[in-house]
Motif scaffolding. Structure first.
Motif, PDB file in Angstrom:
ATOM      1  N   ARG A 274       0.845  -1.188   0.000  1.00 53.68           N
ATOM      2  CA  ARG A 274       0.000   0.000   0.000  1.00 53.68           C
ATOM      3  C   ARG A 274       0.882   1.241   0.000  1.00 53.68           C
ATOM      4  N   VAL A 275       0.365   2.311  -0.558  1.00 48.30           N
ATOM      5  CA  VAL A 275       1.068   3.593  -0.530  1.00 48.30           C
ATOM      6  C   VAL A 275       0.669   4.320   0.744  1.00 48.30           C
ATOM      7  N   ARG A 276       1.653   4.759   1.496  1.00 50.71           N
ATOM      8  CA  ARG A 276       1.386   5.428   2.758  1.00 50.71           C
ATOM      9  C   ARG A 276       1.693   6.911   2.621  1.00 50.71           C
ATOM     10  N   LEU A 277       1.176   7.677   3.559  1.00 48.86           N
ATOM     11  CA  LEU A 277       1.397   9.117   3.517  1.00 48.86           C
ATOM     12  C   LEU A 277       2.887   9.483   3.488  1.00 48.86           C
ATOM     13  N   TRP A 390      -2.990  11.160  -3.038  1.00 52.61           N
ATOM     14  CA  TRP A 390      -2.965   9.995  -2.132  1.00 52.61           C
ATOM     15  C   TRP A 390      -4.245   9.943  -1.304  1.00 52.61           C
ATOM     16  N   ALA A 391      -4.650  11.102  -0.773  1.00 55.24           N
ATOM     17  CA  ALA A 391      -5.847  11.146   0.063  1.00 55.24           C
ATOM     18  C   ALA A 391      -7.086  10.744  -0.732  1.00 55.24           C
ATOM     19  N   ARG A 392      -7.204  11.268  -1.958  1.00 52.62           N
ATOM     20  CA  ARG A 392      -8.363  10.915  -2.782  1.00 52.62           C
ATOM     21  C   ARG A 392      -8.401   9.424  -3.070  1.00 52.62           C
ATOM     22  N   GLY A 453      -2.862   3.440  14.076  1.00 46.22           N
ATOM     23  CA  GLY A 453      -2.293   3.969  12.855  1.00 46.22           C
ATOM     24  C   GLY A 453      -3.248   4.085  11.691  1.00 46.22           C
ATOM     25  N   GLY A 454      -4.140   3.101  11.518  1.00 45.02           N
ATOM     26  CA  GLY A 454      -5.093   3.181  10.415  1.00 45.02           C
ATOM     27  C   GLY A 454      -5.999   4.393  10.540  1.00 45.02           C
ATOM     28  N   LEU A 455      -6.443   4.678  11.755  1.00 46.08           N
ATOM     29  CA  LEU A 455      -7.279   5.855  11.986  1.00 46.08           C
ATOM     30  C   LEU A 455      -6.494   7.132  11.701  1.00 46.08           C
ATOM     31  N   TYR A 456      -5.239   7.195  12.128  1.00 42.90           N
ATOM     32  CA  TYR A 456      -4.454   8.415  11.938  1.00 42.90           C
ATOM     33  C   TYR A 456      -4.255   8.718  10.455  1.00 42.90           C
ATOM     34  N   GLU A 457      -4.031   7.679   9.651  1.00 42.32           N
ATOM     35  CA  GLU A 457      -3.907   7.888   8.206  1.00 42.32           C
ATOM     36  C   GLU A 457      -5.186   8.491   7.631  1.00 42.32           C
ATOM     37  N   VAL A 458      -6.325   7.981   8.085  1.00 45.85           N
ATOM     38  CA  VAL A 458      -7.603   8.485   7.574  1.00 45.85           C
ATOM     39  C   VAL A 458      -7.823   9.926   8.029  1.00 45.85           C
ATOM     40  N   VAL A 459      -7.476  10.229   9.276  1.00 43.22           N
ATOM     41  CA  VAL A 459      -7.620  11.601   9.779  1.00 43.22           C
ATOM     42  C   VAL A 459      -6.810  12.565   8.916  1.00 43.22           C
ATOM     43  N   LEU A 460      -5.579  12.209   8.597  1.00 44.37           N
ATOM     44  CA  LEU A 460      -4.728  13.076   7.779  1.00 44.37           C
ATOM     45  C   LEU A 460      -5.220  13.135   6.336  1.00 44.37           C
ATOM     46  N   ALA A 464      -6.317  16.395   4.149  1.00 47.50           N
ATOM     47  CA  ALA A 464      -5.649  16.715   2.882  1.00 47.50           C
ATOM     48  C   ALA A 464      -6.603  16.725   1.702  1.00 47.50           C
ATOM     49  N   ASP A 465      -7.697  15.942   1.766  1.00 48.88           N
ATOM     50  CA  ASP A 465      -8.589  15.790   0.618  1.00 48.88           C
ATOM     51  C   ASP A 465      -9.417  17.054   0.414  1.00 48.88           C
ATOM     52  N   PRO A 466      -9.262  17.730  -0.698  1.00 44.61           N
ATOM     53  CA  PRO A 466     -10.003  18.974  -0.930  1.00 44.61           C
ATOM     54  C   PRO A 466     -11.366  18.765  -1.572  1.00 44.61           C
ATOM     55  N   SER A 467     -11.771  17.515  -1.731  1.00 42.18           N
ATOM     56  CA  SER A 467     -12.999  17.254  -2.497  1.00 42.18           C
ATOM     57  C   SER A 467     -14.252  17.663  -1.766  1.00 42.18           C
ATOM     58  N   GLU A 468     -14.160  17.872  -0.448  1.00 41.23           N
ATOM     59  CA  GLU A 468     -15.332  18.278   0.308  1.00 41.23           C
ATOM     60  C   GLU A 468     -14.876  19.166   1.433  1.00 41.23           C
ATOM     61  N   GLY A 469     -15.609  20.238   1.696  1.00 48.44           N
ATOM     62  CA  GLY A 469     -15.247  21.141   2.776  1.00 48.44           C
ATOM     63  C   GLY A 469     -15.241  20.421   4.105  1.00 48.44           C
ATOM     64  N   ARG A 470     -14.432  20.877   5.028  1.00 50.03           N
ATOM     65  CA  ARG A 470     -14.337  20.238   6.329  1.00 50.03           C
ATOM     66  C   ARG A 470     -15.629  20.461   7.092  1.00 50.03           C
ATOM     67  N   SER A 471     -16.100  19.394   7.705  1.00 48.97           N
ATOM     68  CA  SER A 471     -17.317  19.499   8.500  1.00 48.97           C
ATOM     69  C   SER A 471     -16.949  19.509   9.965  1.00 48.97           C
ATOM     70  N   GLY A 472     -17.847  20.059  10.772  1.00 49.53           N
ATOM     71  CA  GLY A 472     -17.616  20.007  12.211  1.00 49.53           C
ATOM     72  C   GLY A 472     -16.533  20.956  12.615  1.00 49.53           C
ATOM     73  N   ARG A 473     -15.731  20.517  13.590  1.00 46.07           N
ATOM     74  CA  ARG A 473     -14.690  21.373  14.108  1.00 46.07           C
ATOM     75  C   ARG A 473     -13.583  21.550  13.092  1.00 46.07           C
ATOM     76  N   SER A 474     -12.690  22.459  13.376  1.00 52.34           N
ATOM     77  CA  SER A 474     -11.611  22.774  12.440  1.00 52.34           C
ATOM     78  C   SER A 474     -10.835  21.539  12.053  1.00 52.34           C
ATOM     79  N   GLY A 475     -10.420  21.469  10.793  1.00 49.54           N
ATOM     80  CA  GLY A 475      -9.639  20.335  10.328  1.00 49.54           C
ATOM     81  C   GLY A 475      -8.162  20.481  10.607  1.00 49.54           C
TER      82      GLY A 475
END
Length: 492
Positions: A274-277, A390-392, A453-460, A464-475
């Protein structure tokens, strides 16, 4: 009872049958021989009982090794067995004096019991040595986890000289059921034939940890991959090559690969699958950022600093109890080190985005060369084209589900991984959020709810993914300030 030696063939055949080895072990064979002897002499036969206490104690001590008691209606013979003191004592009792046949049967049984007892003593000694070896291997692993390479090498030298002489190693983690772990660990030891350190994980009942010094041929890894391919129900996570001083980082990498292996048909995963951050970040900028992020830890003496960061790496991935087991320290020490690091860095380890940023910074620790001055911004690193791509790609599988899992995931992370607030934000039932998270785990091939670690990758990736504005608290993920109460572990 048979009265002549020549007529003893049939009873002696029963003795041989009773003594024959069986899956129930030597203790069961001893019990059968005693039952046989009691039957053929018309009395009872036991080990260590049924006689005067003082005489029994003397025979067990080997002085004398045998004794006879003759009383009206009660005749006893005592025989010490085995080499180790106190000796097991064969005590044979019958109402009549021992005639030639009874004495012969007792002698034959004593000989057989002697062999069985010696075999049992040898097995017990072998088991003690096996347990002692397992204890040494666990100690070596814990020393490596804590960065004590020289001490680990000296400790291992008495058990397997030269095993840890290599500069780098690959860490592999096998997962199986608790019931089968001992068998799997034994199979690994046989396959690797002293080429690797094999340890039953002290934190996870179904895990076997293998530290394979890198020799260039990849033989240990290939052997374990083949083993997993031929055995159902076993999964394998493989790390990249790491210096021996960074076995904790390799273990962390292997466990993250294991999470992916659970979701793969071949049940094996490694960094190359897999490709990692870190693979897509600008190396120079990321190293400078990590160095700046971790700069406050520079106030800690070098040796203590490594122990601190090694503990934090494991504390970000596991509970305090499990991290303590892996390091061979107390859970209170783990919590204290986590709190100390959080205080120095000025972050709140109760915030998943702060944990994700710290996890990434520690992953770059070895390469980080602190240039001094202001640290680069993580947000700028994550905004780079390759990172966004990568994020997309990482998040793309969520689009295959019609339930808008991405929106749920953003809401959940935005609410610091709290289900109830995320459900309110989405306008759905908490059960729906949990169902969406389980579905997302399967599609992303990463565990999310359990953290790590899997969760942290998804959080980052979400940041990074610009396809949708951040929801909720600041990203923002670069640094979350400490609140009044800061949990000491990722999973308090």
């Amino acid at each position: 009872m048979t009265g002549a030696a020549g007529g003893a063939g049939e009873p002696l055949g029963g003795l041989l049958k009773a003594a024959r080895g069986a899956p129930d072990g030597y203790r069961a064979a001893v019990r059968r021989v005693l039952e046989w002897l009691g039957g053929v002499v018309g009395g009872t036969a036991v080990l260590g009982g049924g006689a005067e206490a003082e005489l029994l104690k003397a025979v067990a001590g080997g002085n004398p090794r045998s004794a006879v008691v003759a009383e009206p209606g009660r005749h006893v013979r005592l025989l010490a067995l085995g080499y180790e003191r106190p000796h097991p004592v064969l005590v044979v009792t019958r109402p009549e004096p021992f005639d030639e046949t009874a004495a012969a049967f007792t002698a034959h049984a004593a000989t057989v019991l002697e062999l069985l007892v010696r075999g049992g003593e040898a097995e017990a000694q072998r088991q003690r040595m096996t347990e002692a070896g397992a204890g040494v291997r666990l100690s070596v692993l814990q020393l490596l986890m804590g960065g004590e390479v020289a001490l680990a090498q000296r400790t291992m030298a008495g058990l397997r000289p030269g095993l840890l002489d290599a500069d780098r190693a690959v860490v592999l983690v096998l997962e199986t059921s608790r019931a089968e772990r001992q068998e799997v660990a034994g199979a690994c030891e046989g396959l690797l034939a002293g080429r690797a350190l094999v340890v039953r994980c002290p934190a996870e009942d179904g895990h076997v940890i293998v530290v394979a010094p890198h020799t260039g041929d990849g033989g240990a890894e290939a052997a374990l991959r083949a083993f997993v391919a031929g055995r159902d129900g076993v999964f394998l996570g493989v790390s990249g090559r790491q210096p021996l001083s960074r076995v904790a980082a390799g273990y962390d990498d292997a466990v993250r690969s294991l999470a992916a292996a659970r979701l793969m048909p071949g049940r094996v995963a490694g960094p190359a699958t897999r490709v990692r951050l870190p693979d897509v970040l600008d190396a120079g900028a990321a190293s400078a950022w990590a160095a700046g992020f971790l700069r406050p830890l520079g106030s800690v003496p070098a040796h203590d600093r490594y122990q601190l960061t090694a503990t934090v790496r494991l504390g970000l991935e596991y509970t305090a109890v499990n991290a303590a087991s892996l390091l061979g320290i107390s859970r209170n020490t783990v919590r204290a080190r986590m709190d100390r690091a959080a205080g120095l860095l000025g972050i709140d380890l109760g915030d998943v985005r702060a944990r994700a940023a710290l996890d990434l910074a520690l992953g770059w620790q070895e390469e980080a060369d602190d240039p001094g001055g202001a640290a680069p911004d993580l947000a700028a690193l994550l905004a780079a084209g390759p990172v966004r791509a990568w994020a997309r790609e990482l998040l793309a599988p969520l689009g295959a589900d019609e339930r808008d899992l991405l929106r749920t995931l953003r809401a959940w992370v935005g609410e610091n991984c709290a289900v109830e607030p995320a459900a309110r934000r989405r306008g759905v039932h908490p059960r729906t959020v949990r169902e969406h998270l389980r579905a997302a785990e399967g599609l992303l091939r990463r565990q999310l709810v359990a953290g790590g670690g899997g969760l942290y990758e998804v959080v980052l990736a979400l940041a990074a993914d610009p396809s949708e504005g951040r929801s909720g608290r600041s990203g923002r993920v670069h640094r979350a300030r400490v609140r009044g109460s800061c949990p000491a572990t990722v999973h308090p």
